[in-house]
Design an enzyme around this catalytic site. Structure first.
Site, PDB file in Angstrom:
ATOM      1  CG  ASP A  82     -84.112 -27.439  13.641  1.00  0.00           C
ATOM      2  OD1 ASP A  82     -85.261 -27.904  13.587  1.00  0.00           O
ATOM      3  OD2 ASP A  82     -83.165 -28.050  14.182  1.00  0.00           O
ATOM      4  CB  CYS A 131     -70.711 -18.958  -3.434  1.00  0.00           C
ATOM      5  SG  CYS A 131     -71.082 -18.742  -1.682  1.00  0.00           S
ATOM      6  CG  HIS A 191     -69.679 -22.411   1.127  1.00  0.00           C
ATOM      7  ND1 HIS A 191     -69.886 -21.683  -0.036  1.00  0.00           N
ATOM      8  CD2 HIS A 191     -70.237 -23.632   0.924  1.00  0.00           C
ATOM      9  CE1 HIS A 191     -70.533 -22.451  -0.901  1.00  0.00           C
ATOM     10  NE2 HIS A 191     -70.749 -23.634  -0.356  1.00  0.00           N
ATOM     11  CG  ASP A 228     -84.494 -28.364  21.622  1.00  0.00           C
ATOM     12  OD1 ASP A 228     -84.257 -27.819  22.711  1.00  0.00           O
ATOM     13  OD2 ASP A 228     -83.692 -29.148  21.085  1.00  0.00           O
ATOM     14  CB  CYS A 266     -69.881 -17.158   1.384  1.00  0.00           C
ATOM     15  SG  CYS A 266     -68.633 -18.434   1.157  1.00  0.00           S
ATOM     16  CB  CYS A 287     -66.988 -18.634  -2.564  1.00  0.00           C
ATOM     17  SG  CYS A 287     -67.623 -20.252  -2.080  1.00  0.00           S
TER      18      CYS A 287
HETATM   19 ZN   LIG Z   1     -69.341 -19.759  -0.627  1.00  0.00          ZN
END
Ligand SMILES: [Zn+2]
Length: 376
Positions: free
Chosen positions: A267, A305, A336, A93, A307, A310
């Protein structure tokens, strides 16, 4: 790999588009969500972990980096990519937004803004020219023009005067940026919630010419209805063949609504900041891991999920480490959240490519309406 900066749209669905930005540092699939690496780090994440969530590009903050460690120091150390060990594209930015929010600690003139550092009180000056120089020293791939985002509430006359100064600053930013093949300069549309001012701003920016165009002055407290109101018409004032970037957005439903309205890039600090305060974002809405109902729950945060939080840990564990103030709490929940946001973007890109965005949005809303899984 291309040495040029280029954008192409591969499919549209209504006003939504999907495509890619090519840069010498790699491709950015759009619509794209950019995690925020304020101080040369996405907090609680290794760069390779950020990449593993699916991020193609990060955002860095000029204001924070110019004060600490300083742009010249980053340049001496090989630039921001090398400094933070992220080889892919970085957008910075302009510093304008953060300086403008230092109410009482800054002095604004046509030339630029003088302000006191929040770190040590030292005096600094930011202008279109100094912002371009700092972003060049950092080595940013996508440089943002220096603009003013007027504080709300503001009258129409104040918004108009501020926007017109930002357009003069946009020309100065373009002039100072110079000829830098492989790097891009984005102009920023202002004009508040007034269509005539948004159109005037877009016309001024297009006359200058930029590699991409941001929609500024939104997500600053005006509310989702007002933001979507502007997004219903403002992207239409911008060139079809250049990326459109909505700054500082947002929550998952803000993102979906913006993409539907033709936004290509966004963003937000939300996924990483929430991760550090025990807030998880899932397909079924927000989950507060602090809540006592998770204390004995052996189930994952989201069974679908993939990730690390999870697949490897229970809600009970995530609750325990948050309550205990353990660092892994912020690490797992940030991972996550970033994973979820990137999966949302991938889902949007796929839906647009296959002409089924409306069905995707219906399913997105239905999942959210279900709410989190019932307590055991
Ligand atoms: Zn997750």
């Amino acid at each position: 790999m291309t040495q040029r900066f280029a954008f192409s749209v591969s499919a549209t669905d209504g006003r939504a588009r999907t495509g890619a930005i090519q840069t010498p540092r790699g491709e950015i699939r759009t619509p794209a969500f950019m995690p925020v690496g304020t101080a040369a780090t996405v907090k609680a994440m290794l760069p390779e972990s950020v990449r593993a969530t699916g991020a193609d590009i990060l955002l860095g903050n000029t204001y924070h980096l110019m004060l600490r460690p300083g742009a010249e120091r980053v340049a001496r150390l090989g630039g921001l990519h090398k400094f933070m060990n992220w080889e892919r594209p970085i957008l910075t930015d302009s510093g304008g937004f953060q300086v403008m929010s230092l109410a009482g600690l800054r002095k604004l003139t046509e030339e630029g803004v003088t302000f006191a550092s929040h770190v040590d009180g030292s005096k600094h000056f930011l202008s279109p020219e100094t912002s371009m120089e700092i972003q060049r020293l950092l080595g940013s791939d996508i440089v943002m023009a220096f603009d003013e985002c007027p504080a709300l509430p503001a009258t129409d006359a104040e918004v108009a005067a501020s926007m017109r100064m930002s357009m003069r600053w946009a020309q100065r930013s373009r002039d100072a940026f110079g000829d830098r093949p492989g790097h891009a300069l984005f102009g920023i549309m202002q004009g508040g919630v007034t269509p005539e001012l948004r159109e005037e701003s877009a016309t001024a920016l297009k006359a200058i010419g930029f590699e991409g165009y941001a929609i500024g002055g939104l997500a600053v407290g005006e509310g989702q209805d007002a933001m979507f109101g502007v997004l219903d018409y403002a992207p239409g004032f911008l060139p079809e063949d250049k990326p459109r970037y909505l700054m500082g957005v947002g929550k998952p439903d803000d993102i979906v609504g913006a993409v539907v309205r033709g936004v290509d890039m966004m963003d937000c600090v939300l996924p990483s900041r929430s991760g550090r305060t025990g807030q998880a974002w899932t397909r079924r809405g927000q989950v507060n891991i602090k809540n006592a109902r998770h204390a004995d729950d052996p189930r994952p945060l989201d069974a679908d999920c993939t990730c690390p939080a999870c697949t490897g840990y229970s809600r009970a564990y995530l609750h325990h480490v948050f309550r205990s103030g353990e660092m892994i709490s912020g690490m797992l929940l940030t991972w996550h959240n970033l994973h979820y946001f990137q999966e949302l973007m991938a889902g949007l890109r796929d839906a647009i490519a296959n002409g089924r965005l409306a069905a995707f949005v219906t399913e997105f809303e239905a999942m959210r309406a279900q709410g989190d899984i019932d307590p055991l």
